[in-house]
Design a protein around this motif. Structure first.
Motif, PDB file in Angstrom:
ATOM      1  N   UNK A  26       0.842  -1.187   0.000  1.00 18.11           N
ATOM      2  CA  UNK A  26       0.000   0.000   0.000  1.00 18.11           C
ATOM      3  C   UNK A  26       0.867   1.222   0.000  1.00 18.11           C
ATOM      4  N   UNK A  27       0.484   2.206  -0.775  1.00 20.41           N
ATOM      5  CA  UNK A  27       1.275   3.419  -0.898  1.00 20.41           C
ATOM      6  C   UNK A  27       0.792   4.467   0.078  1.00 20.41           C
ATOM      7  N   UNK A  75      12.000  13.386  -0.784  1.00 21.75           N
ATOM      8  CA  UNK A  75      13.208  12.774  -0.249  1.00 21.75           C
ATOM      9  C   UNK A  75      14.157  13.833   0.260  1.00 21.75           C
ATOM     10  N   UNK A  76      14.347  14.894  -0.516  1.00 20.16           N
ATOM     11  CA  UNK A  76      15.326  15.918  -0.151  1.00 20.16           C
ATOM     12  C   UNK A  76      14.966  16.634   1.133  1.00 20.16           C
ATOM     13  N   UNK A  77      13.663  16.707   1.447  1.00 21.67           N
ATOM     14  CA  UNK A  77      13.256  17.419   2.657  1.00 21.67           C
ATOM     15  C   UNK A  77      13.216  16.511   3.872  1.00 21.67           C
ATOM     16  N   UNK A  78      13.249  15.190   3.660  1.00 20.14           N
ATOM     17  CA  UNK A  78      13.135  14.259   4.769  1.00 20.14           C
ATOM     18  C   UNK A  78      14.475  13.671   5.192  1.00 20.14           C
ATOM     19  N   UNK A  79      15.389  13.525   4.263  1.00 19.36           N
ATOM     20  CA  UNK A  79      16.598  12.785   4.569  1.00 19.36           C
ATOM     21  C   UNK A  79      17.848  13.584   4.268  1.00 19.36           C
ATOM     22  N   UNK A  80      18.838  13.413   5.109  1.00 16.84           N
ATOM     23  CA  UNK A  80      20.168  13.930   4.848  1.00 16.84           C
ATOM     24  C   UNK A  80      20.972  12.767   4.284  1.00 16.84           C
ATOM     25  N   UNK A 117      10.549   0.506   1.682  1.00 19.67           N
ATOM     26  CA  UNK A 117      10.291   1.814   1.098  1.00 19.67           C
ATOM     27  C   UNK A 117       9.994   1.659  -0.386  1.00 19.67           C
ATOM     28  N   UNK A 118       8.900   2.275  -0.817  1.00 26.31           N
ATOM     29  CA  UNK A 118       8.535   2.293  -2.235  1.00 26.31           C
ATOM     30  C   UNK A 118       8.904   3.665  -2.798  1.00 26.31           C
ATOM     31  N   UNK A 119       9.764   3.674  -3.812  1.00 23.31           N
ATOM     32  CA  UNK A 119      10.220   4.921  -4.420  1.00 23.31           C
ATOM     33  C   UNK A 119       9.426   5.214  -5.685  1.00 23.31           C
ATOM     34  N   UNK A 120       8.952   6.444  -5.789  1.00 23.65           N
ATOM     35  CA  UNK A 120       8.281   6.909  -6.997  1.00 23.65           C
ATOM     36  C   UNK A 120       8.832   8.293  -7.329  1.00 23.65           C
ATOM     37  N   UNK A 121       9.688   8.354  -8.342  1.00 20.67           N
ATOM     38  CA  UNK A 121      10.303   9.641  -8.656  1.00 20.67           C
ATOM     39  C   UNK A 121      11.112  10.133  -7.480  1.00 20.67           C
ATOM     40  N   UNK A 122      10.784  11.324  -6.997  1.00 21.00           N
ATOM     41  CA  UNK A 122      11.512  11.892  -5.864  1.00 21.00           C
ATOM     42  C   UNK A 122      10.716  11.795  -4.570  1.00 21.00           C
ATOM     43  N   UNK A 170      13.055   7.335   8.421  1.00 20.32           N
ATOM     44  CA  UNK A 170      11.821   7.484   7.644  1.00 20.32           C
ATOM     45  C   UNK A 170      10.785   6.439   8.054  1.00 20.32           C
ATOM     46  N   UNK A 171      11.228   5.189   8.184  1.00 24.80           N
ATOM     47  CA  UNK A 171      10.301   4.090   8.416  1.00 24.80           C
ATOM     48  C   UNK A 171       9.617   4.142   9.778  1.00 24.80           C
TER      49      UNK A 171
END
Length: 222
Positions: free
Chosen positions: A10-11, A17-22, A54-59, A94-95
């Motif tokens: 489920x999404x 990504x840039x705002x959540x992770x260093x 983690x499901x990645x979609x674009x950024x 993130x998780x």
């Protein structure tokens, strides 16, 4: 909801990504267990005991669950995620908070898995609130917990508020802390308001609790 309604994935609502992770803060796969695992969450995730990826979609990134809705071990995962709020490395940073949010939003979960474990959950949240690098995640999780259990959280507020009060002088957290306290107060009612005002005297409460003064008696004239 972040949890599946059927199937195995489920999404969730996407996050930049840039705002959540260093990118510098990524778990070292070659480190020792002492350096790789900050909490039981990262250790359990590394061992394959956390049914999510983690499901990645674009950024953007979202949670993808590896089990059906009814098979999610919500009680066990809730404690792991609460502990994992102290994580600072990707992917755990993130998780853990995303999973915590998804679980406490499940219908009926308060009575099934949250309220019976509030003592342990709040101990983990207090630890997250006590560190600057995990304070924001801990505070957001506390608000989500408050939305889930309401007044059941009140008796745990004094120790949680001690950690929050220490961060109020930090301009980076002041606005978030104020809005979070308002939500906690609304959910907890006048008792929550008293706890907050006691621990944070400068707080402007929503509920104005005042002691009622007896009306003055008129003198009797004959």
């Amino acid at each position: 909801s972040d949890l599946p309604t059927g199937g195995t994935m489920s999404k969730t609502t996407g996050s930049k990504v840039s705002s959540r992770l260093d990118p510098k803060k990524t778990a070292d796969p070659f480190g020792t267990s002492k350096t790789r695992f900050r909490t039981p969450f990262s250790q359990e995730h590394s061992a394959g005991g956390v049914p999510v990826h983690i499901h990645h979609t674009g950024n953007t990134m979202s949670l993808a669950w590896d089990c059906a809705y009814e098979d999610v071990p919500e009680g066990r995962l809730l404690l792991l995620c609460a502990a994992g709020l102290q994580e600072v490395a990707h992917p755990y940073v993130f998780l853990a908070p995303k999973m915590f949010e998804a679980i406490v939003e499940r219908e009926g979960v308060a009575d099934r898995a949250v309220i019976p474990q509030l003592d342990t959950i709040t101990r983990h949240l207090r630890a997250a609130l006590s560190a600057t690098d995990s304070f924001e995640r801990g505070l957001k999780a506390l608000v989500q917990l408050s939305d889930c259990v309401g007044q059941h959280l009140n008796k745990f507020l004094p120790v949680l508020l001690q950690s929050i009060s220490k961060q109020l002088s930090n301009p980076a957290f002041r606005d978030l802390a104020e809005t979070s306290l308002h939500t906690i107060e609304r959910n907890g009612g006048p008792d929550a308001s008293k706890h907050i005002k006691t621990k944070i005297p400068t707080y402007n409460p929503i509920f104005k609790v005042t002691s009622a003064k007896p009306a003055a008696k008129r003198a009797a004239f004959t």
